[in-house]
Write a protein that holds these residues in place. Sequence first.
Motif, short mmCIF file in Angstrom:
data_model
loop_
_atom_site.label_atom_id
_atom_site.label_comp_id
_atom_site.label_asym_id
_atom_site.label_seq_id
_atom_site.Cartn_x
_atom_site.Cartn_y
_atom_site.Cartn_z
N LYS A 110 0.85 -1.20 0.00
CA LYS A 110 0.00 0.00 0.00
C LYS A 110 0.88 1.24 0.00
O LYS A 110 1.75 1.39 0.85
N ILE A 111 0.61 2.15 -0.96
CA ILE A 111 1.35 3.41 -1.01
C ILE A 111 0.42 4.55 -1.38
O ILE A 111 -0.40 4.43 -2.29
N VAL A 112 0.54 5.65 -0.66
CA VAL A 112 -0.16 6.89 -0.98
C VAL A 112 0.90 7.87 -1.47
O VAL A 112 1.92 8.10 -0.80
N PHE A 113 0.65 8.45 -2.62
CA PHE A 113 1.65 9.25 -3.31
C PHE A 113 1.23 10.72 -3.35
O PHE A 113 0.13 11.06 -3.79
N SER A 114 2.11 11.58 -2.89
CA SER A 114 1.91 13.03 -2.97
C SER A 114 2.30 13.49 -4.37
O SER A 114 3.47 13.73 -4.66
N SER A 115 1.31 13.60 -5.25
CA SER A 115 1.56 13.98 -6.63
C SER A 115 1.31 15.48 -6.79
O SER A 115 1.44 16.25 -5.84
N THR A 116 0.95 15.90 -7.97
CA THR A 116 0.76 17.32 -8.23
C THR A 116 -0.24 17.52 -9.36
O THR A 116 -0.30 16.70 -10.30
N ALA A 117 -1.00 18.60 -9.30
CA ALA A 117 -1.88 18.94 -10.41
C ALA A 117 -1.09 19.47 -11.60
O ALA A 117 -1.66 19.68 -12.67
N ALA A 118 0.24 19.64 -11.44
CA ALA A 118 1.09 19.99 -12.58
C ALA A 118 1.16 18.86 -13.60
O ALA A 118 1.62 19.07 -14.72
N THR A 119 0.67 17.68 -13.24
CA THR A 119 0.61 16.59 -14.22
C THR A 119 -0.34 16.91 -15.37
O THR A 119 -0.23 16.35 -16.45
N TYR A 120 -1.29 17.84 -15.13
CA TYR A 120 -2.26 18.16 -16.18
C TYR A 120 -1.70 19.13 -17.21
O TYR A 120 -2.17 19.17 -18.35
N GLY A 121 -0.73 19.95 -16.83
CA GLY A 121 -0.25 20.98 -17.74
C GLY A 121 -1.26 22.11 -17.86
O GLY A 121 -1.95 22.46 -16.91
N GLU A 122 -1.38 22.68 -19.05
CA GLU A 122 -2.38 23.73 -19.30
C GLU A 122 -3.77 23.11 -19.17
O GLU A 122 -4.10 22.14 -19.86
N PRO A 123 -4.62 23.64 -18.29
CA PRO A 123 -5.92 23.00 -18.06
C PRO A 123 -6.85 23.12 -19.26
O PRO A 123 -6.90 24.14 -19.94
N GLU A 124 -7.57 22.03 -19.52
CA GLU A 124 -8.59 22.07 -20.56
C GLU A 124 -9.96 22.35 -19.97
O GLU A 124 -10.90 22.69 -20.69
N ASN A 125 -10.08 22.21 -18.65
CA ASN A 125 -11.30 22.55 -17.94
C ASN A 125 -10.94 23.31 -16.66
O ASN A 125 -9.87 23.11 -16.10
N VAL A 126 -11.83 24.16 -16.21
CA VAL A 126 -11.69 24.83 -14.91
C VAL A 126 -13.01 24.68 -14.17
O VAL A 126 -14.04 25.14 -14.66
N PRO A 127 -13.01 24.01 -13.00
CA PRO A 127 -11.86 23.38 -12.37
C PRO A 127 -11.45 22.08 -13.06
O PRO A 127 -12.24 21.47 -13.77
N ILE A 128 -10.21 21.67 -12.83
CA ILE A 128 -9.66 20.45 -13.41
C ILE A 128 -10.28 19.23 -12.74
O ILE A 128 -10.43 19.18 -11.52
N GLU A 130 -10.28 14.72 -12.65
CA GLU A 130 -9.29 13.63 -12.76
C GLU A 130 -9.23 13.01 -14.16
O GLU A 130 -8.20 12.47 -14.56
N SER A 131 -10.32 13.10 -14.91
CA SER A 131 -10.35 12.50 -16.25
C SER A 131 -9.74 13.39 -17.32
O SER A 131 -9.61 12.98 -18.47
N ASP A 132 -9.35 14.61 -16.97
CA ASP A 132 -8.73 15.51 -17.95
C ASP A 132 -7.39 14.95 -18.41
O ASP A 132 -6.73 14.19 -17.69
N ARG A 133 -7.00 15.36 -19.61
CA ARG A 133 -5.74 14.85 -20.17
C ARG A 133 -4.56 15.31 -19.33
O ARG A 133 -4.60 16.37 -18.69
N THR A 134 -3.51 14.52 -19.33
CA THR A 134 -2.28 14.86 -18.62
C THR A 134 -1.20 15.18 -19.64
O THR A 134 -0.79 14.30 -20.41
N LEU A 135 -0.76 16.43 -19.65
CA LEU A 135 0.27 16.87 -20.59
C LEU A 135 1.13 17.92 -19.89
O LEU A 135 0.97 19.12 -20.10
N PRO A 136 2.05 17.48 -19.01
CA PRO A 136 2.84 18.43 -18.23
C PRO A 136 3.63 19.39 -19.10
O PRO A 136 4.08 19.04 -20.20
#
Length: 328
Positions: A110-128, A130-136
């Motif tokens: 079991k691992i919980v990972f401190s990630s970042t919303a920077a994985t999304y890059g430029e947002p395609e939706n506001v608010p972002i 989880e199903s939005d594309r990831t393009l850092p």
Amino acid sequence: MAVLVTGGAGYIGSHTVAELLARGEEVVVADNLQQGHRQAVLGGKLYEGDIRDAAFMDRVFQENRIDAVIHFAAHSLVGESMQNPAKYYHNNVYGTLCLLEKMNEYGVKKIVFSSTAATYGEPENVPIVESDRTLPTNAYGETKLAMEKMMRWFDTAHGIKYVSLRYFNAAGAHESGRIGEDHKPETHLIPIILQVALNQRPHISIFGDDYATPDGTCIRDYIHVTDLSDAHILAVEKLRGGGESSIYNLGNGKGFSVKEVIEIARRVTGHPIPAVMEARRTGDPAILVASSERTRAELGWKPRRDSLEQIIESAWTWHQSHPAGYAD
């Protein structure tokens, strides 16, 4: 059984350690103290070392009965990641590989990972969501996304279940007043504003006031660091209960502009906090805000300190008593 917190002497990590201890958890911290602070670890067992050091990690796992990991150990400066991507790939990606290999070797699933919303890059939706594309758009976000993908394949191959938490800006300080935010160099907006209030800086710079936002300045998400800690612990509980691997956003859903943050800080501190308008910085999106609806529904996460006043007040209390950070 113990929870291993990698990077547990850092800002968010130390607050998570404090909350785990308050819940009666046995806590083990692994931190090389390059960015973390020994004084920030309020309890548990602290091991000073690097997660890339196999012998060090063997000792951590052999001397403790660990059943879950919360993984914070990573470099996180966007600008630095663009100047020195190798440093970020070696520490963030290779470090996570070393950690996952040791978890698999010792049967920790079991691992919980401190990630970042920077994985999304430029947002395609506001608010972002989880199903939005990831393009850092920077190496930091790219390494965090690579770490998430690595966990997915370790789940497929070895049954290591993970929860990845994506968020933007942690802020504030612990209610005890004993731990807070101390980075060198400091790059986060709220502590930089408070340095002005402490007369450590002459002014706060605003980088652009011509964005497509109500007051022309960038809008960002801010979450109290203890609320973020709570989300990490809820994710551990989900995995302990047999939950499947998941990715969740943590956000306040609306965001605050730079001018709003400065104005609230003026009210909280009673300081005029002079602001100087400067040119836009390259690559700053107008609005970065994440939706946490799925997190609230599936993890039962409910921020308890969701006003910006509360966040800044707690930070101000800590910075007043620690004007030089942990060096005090």
